[in-house]
Design an enzyme around this catalytic site. Structure first.
Site, PDB file in Angstrom:
ATOM      1  N   GLY A 229      47.814  38.460 -12.240  1.00 55.80           N
ATOM      2  CA  GLY A 229      47.037  37.641 -13.174  1.00 55.80           C
ATOM      3  C   GLY A 229      45.636  37.382 -12.657  1.00 55.80           C
ATOM      4  N   GLU A 232      42.668  34.960  -5.449  1.00 58.30           N
ATOM      5  CA  GLU A 232      41.852  33.832  -5.003  1.00 58.30           C
ATOM      6  C   GLU A 232      40.831  34.142  -3.914  1.00 58.30           C
ATOM      7  OE1 GLU A 232      45.773  33.507  -2.496  1.00 58.30           O
ATOM      8  OE2 GLU A 232      45.213  34.133  -4.508  1.00 58.30           O
ATOM      9  N   GLU A 266      43.632  29.460  -9.216  1.00 53.93           N
ATOM     10  CA  GLU A 266      42.822  30.204  -8.229  1.00 53.93           C
ATOM     11  C   GLU A 266      41.861  29.278  -7.474  1.00 53.93           C
ATOM     12  OE1 GLU A 266      44.021  32.996  -7.596  1.00 53.93           O
ATOM     13  OE2 GLU A 266      45.182  33.027  -9.443  1.00 53.93           O
TER      14      GLU A 266
END
Length: 841
Positions: A229, A232, A266
């Site tokens: 998805g 980070e 994130e």
């Protein structure tokens, strides 16, 4: 030592040398012999004489590599312009073990270092990395070298760089951090919502954690080819387009919620994971469970209108579903090779991690929880941590609060006898979840605990949890609290009560079974006055009842009796929970071709929920919760062939198709339903496929391929799967969810499964073994099976690919799912038939 051993994968080292200062201001340079060991993804540099202790050496390595295929390492991505031109970009994704595909390094989380990056590019491209650019040198007529500032100390998996022709929009937080959003130039108009979210949430985290964001900037990039998805990377977070771009014309309310949550996730990692990193991948939940939980805390604080806490229930229901299986694993589990490490990024790390943190926060109070995690982050900044470090920080805060403020109502919890580590180890180092069995006898409440398993209940006394119980009764407005530490205990109440409900607001991670006439009382109360319980409690009761049916602890007829109150339900959360179970049973009967029961369930749903279905408008009006209910309800009504729904959806689709796809004609919340209705005809299906190819909204494209997957025409479904495999029209990144979508269609279940078997080796070339993608493919295509013959077939397939899948958990989960489905049908088909005869007119 005479050897320096580092990680390296698919890199060709051309030469390596080591320099040592000789004390005269000069350096001795020695060339090194290079040995590679691909099975361990390692490279060794051999030195003729041993390196000396306490001496400084400088190692230089020259190497070459291609941009990698797939989605890991330093890889190539492409996108098509409106004019049909293909443009290329290069991006990185290193978590968990792929930095070694871009540069030789010590590719483990506890080896933190600072990085200085320089990138050469042509004029039409922009390069970005973790830190701001400090200067650019012109090297030739069309060649430039960008120099980036040195990073803070961090783990290899967080290093990142992207070279593209993207354009950006920017804003600044109140503390002066520059936030920029990069995207394909034609999609930049879809980036404004995400920029606003990122600024708000970054400001919230600085205040909540009491630690300033340590870098001068935060870039968010929408990468066209992206397996997960989002990622980070410190200062340069990368996202799948559907996780970052929001187009008001084609993005629904749930798309908006998703984008907001992913950004919240994130950015939480910039502290949990980046600033403080788990020591090793066995504790990845310290990164992922926290980031998942902080999504809810941050989005609730910054966008209260999204009512995000309602969806925490679904997160915990999903975790419990996985944890109620024998093939589950402890949150903190052994992970040694790259495949095992990739498998740690699962429901247990993310969702169960978030839910036990939620339980702990509710138990300890918000103040203790927030101060405890702030203490943990400050103490371990730029370092690595283990489970125990977090529990120690919380314990220290508890002592301070207890001795300074002496909270009388929390005396029991916050005394020096309260051992956070001892309590929480029962939730992190053993798998599964507890079933709390309640037997009510006026003032005396007997409670027992055992491990909750769908399927069979082995007598396994080794499982014991320290369970923070909460309960309400017929006589209490405020929840009672009890920390359960034994297999059986008694709670003594001050007065007689006629009913009680455990796990208030579903803040705890356990399932409750009410013995004797406990469930009868609850069903009666719900029918008489369901508002006696809060809406989260009602959703929790529906969940627990149907889970107990799966475990053979409660009759299906009792759980179905409980759903009858839903005709009076006004909470969308509880309504969708009840409908979800009814829909699941309907689908199971439809797939098994038990047509009388499929028809009976259809009648029951349409009879009981007709008022709420008819109330839905085909619009984008209302709160996020109302809009999400609309999408779900209308989708279900059309699925059940409800004539008014089919008629309206078909009419909207026809108009839209005749107008040449002017998108604003269809409200975004009902797009999926309308497209699915249109995909039922050959002309509509082909038109949608054509629309897919020209759409510049990833949110719309996802709705289109989901609709295409609902066709009853097997040749069309086969063509769709082949397009996904080719990767030209439908991107490879969407293949796993495309296969899953086809497999949930009764006409597509066998085509999807046969496609996976036939293309197994090709799928493994595209997606790594332990990856989320392979899990989706294995579990997604098999979880709908429910016969002994299908179970045997799946077993034989896993045996035929034993070499590859022997170290994976996914096949065990898949087989256990099928066994549970078989058992459910054996137990419940006759009960369901009798209940429908008695209740559906």
């Amino acid at each position: 030592t005479r050897a320096i051993v580092m990680h390296s994968k698919h890199l060709e080292v051309t030469k390596a040398f080591i320099e040592q200062e000789n004390g005269k201001g000069q350096a001795d340079i020695k060339h090194l012999q290079v040995l590679e060991y691909p099975p361990h993804e390692q490279v060794a540099f051999l030195i003729t004489e041993p390196l000396q202790v306490d001496m400084n050496y400088f190692l230089s390595i020259n190497y070459i590599a291609n941009l990698s295929d797939g989605f890991h390492g330093f890889y190539k991505s492409t996108y098509k312009t409106r004019g049909g031109q293909t443009r290329s970009l290069a991006s990185t994704h290193f978590e968990p073990t792929s930095a070694r595909m871009a540069f030789p390094c010590y590719d483990e989380p506890s080896f933190k270092a600072s990085y200085t990056i320089r990138i050469r590019r042509e004029e039409q491209h922009t390069a970005i990395s973790n830190m701001p650019k400090v200067k650019t040198l012109k090297l030739g007529s069309n060649l430039f070298e960008d120099h980036f500032a040195e990073t803070v100390k961090m783990s290899t998996y967080l290093v990142a760089f992207v070279i593209s022709d993207f354009q950006s929009i920017s804003g600044t937080t109140s503390s002066g951090i520059v936030v920029s959003l990069y995207a394909n130039p034609e999609k930049l108009t879809q980036a404004h919502y995400a920029l606003e979210v990122a600024i708000k949430i970054l400001e919230f985290y600085e205040q909540y954690f009491g630690i300033s964001y340590p870098l001068p900037k935060q870039d968010l990039v929408a990468v066209p080819d992206f397996q997960s998805g989002a990622m980070e990377n410190w200062g340069l977070t990368t996202y799948r387009e559907t996780s970052l771009l929001y187009d008001p014309e084609t993005s629904s309310a749930s798309d908006k919620l998703w984008v907001t949550m992913v950004i919240g996730h994130e950015l939480a990692h910039q502290w949990f994971g980046n600033l403080v990193t788990m020591e090793w991948w066995n504790d990845i939940w310290l990164n992922e469970g926290f980031a998942r939980y902080m999504e809810f805390i941050s989005v609730d604080a910054t966008y209260p209108e999204l009512q995000v806490n309602d969806y925490l229930l679904d997160t915990c229901f999903a975790a419990m579903g996985r944890d109620a299986m024998n093939s589950s694993r402890p949150i903190s589990s052994r992970a040694e090779n790259p495949t095992q490490i990739k498998e740690m990024f699962d429901t247990v790390s993310y969702d169960k991690g978030a839910c036990i943190l939620h339980m702990l926060r509710n138990f300890l109070t918000e103040e203790v929880f927030q101060n405890g995690i702030n203490d943990y982050l400050k103490k371990h900044s730029y370092k690595n941590a283990k489970n125990k470090d977090l529990w120690d920080s919380l314990a220290n805060v508890i002592k301070k609060v207890y001795f300074v403020l002496h909270f009388s109502q929390y005396d029991y919890y916050l005394s020096e006898h309260f051992d956070v580590a001892k309590i929480m180890d029962t939730w992190t180092v053993q798998k599964g979840l507890p079933l709390i069995i309640v037997e009510q006898n006026w003032k005396r409440i007997k409670i027992k605990q055992e491990r909750f398993l769908k399927g069979i209940f082995p007598d396994d006394p080794q499982f014991l949890w320290y369970v923070p119980l909460t309960y309400i009764t017929s006589h209490s407005k405020n929840p009672g609290r009890h920390l359960m530490k034994n297999h059986s205990e008694t709670i003594k109440l001050e007065e007689d009560v006629s009913w009680m409900k455990f796990n208030v607001d579903m803040n705890g991670y356990y399932i409750v079974h009410y013995e004797g006439n406990g469930w009868d009382n609850i069903i009666k109360l719900l029918n008489e006055n369901h508002t006696l319980f809060g809406y989260k409690d009602r959703a929790n009761l529906i969940h627990d009842a149907f889970q107990l049916v799966s475990a053979g602890r409660l009759s299906l007829s009792r759980a179905l009796d409980l759903t009858r109150y839903l005709q009076h339900e006004t909470s969308n959360v509880a309504l969708l929970k009840g409908l979800g179970y009814l829909k699941m049973m309907y689908r199971m009967m439809e797939r098994r071709n038990i047509s009388d029961l499929a028809e009976g369930l259809k009648q029951y749903i349409l009879q009981y929920f007709k008022p709420v279905i008819d109330k839905q408008t085909w619009s984008d009006e209302g709160s996020v919760s109302e809009r999400m209910l609309r999408s779900d309800l209308l989708g279900l009504a059309c699925d059940l062939q409800y004539a008014p729904c089919i008629q309206k959806a078909t009419e909207l689709f026809k108009k839209w198709m005749e107008s040449g796809a002017k998108i604003s004609d269809i409200p975004s919340d009902v797009l999926g339903t309308v497209y699915s209705a249109g995909a039922k005809t050959g002309t509509g299906w082909n038109f949608l496929l054509g629309r897919y190819q020209v759409s510049i909204s990833s949110a719309e494209q996802r709705k289109i391929y989901s609709a295409l997957a609902t066709s009853k025409d097997v040749s069309k479904l086969t063509r769709l799967l082949e397009l996904g495999m080719e990767g030209d029209i439908i991107k490879i990144q969407d293949l796993p969810s495309l296969i899953y979508s086809v497999s949930t269609n009764p006409s597509g279940l066998l085509p999807a499964w046969n496609f996976v078997r036939k293309n197994w080796n090709r799928l493994l070339e595209k997606f790594p073994l332990g990856s989320f993608s392979i899990r989706t493919i294995i579990i997604g295509t098999t979880s709908q099976f429910s016969s002994k013959q299908e179970l045997q077939e799946v077993k034989l397939f896993f045996q035929s690919v034993k070499k590859e899948v022997s170290q994976l958990r996914a096949p065990q989960i898949a087989l256990e799912n099928i066994e549970n489905n078989i058992r459910w049908l054996e137990r419940n088909v006759a009960v369901l038939r009798k209940w429908i005869l008695e209740n559906v007119k």
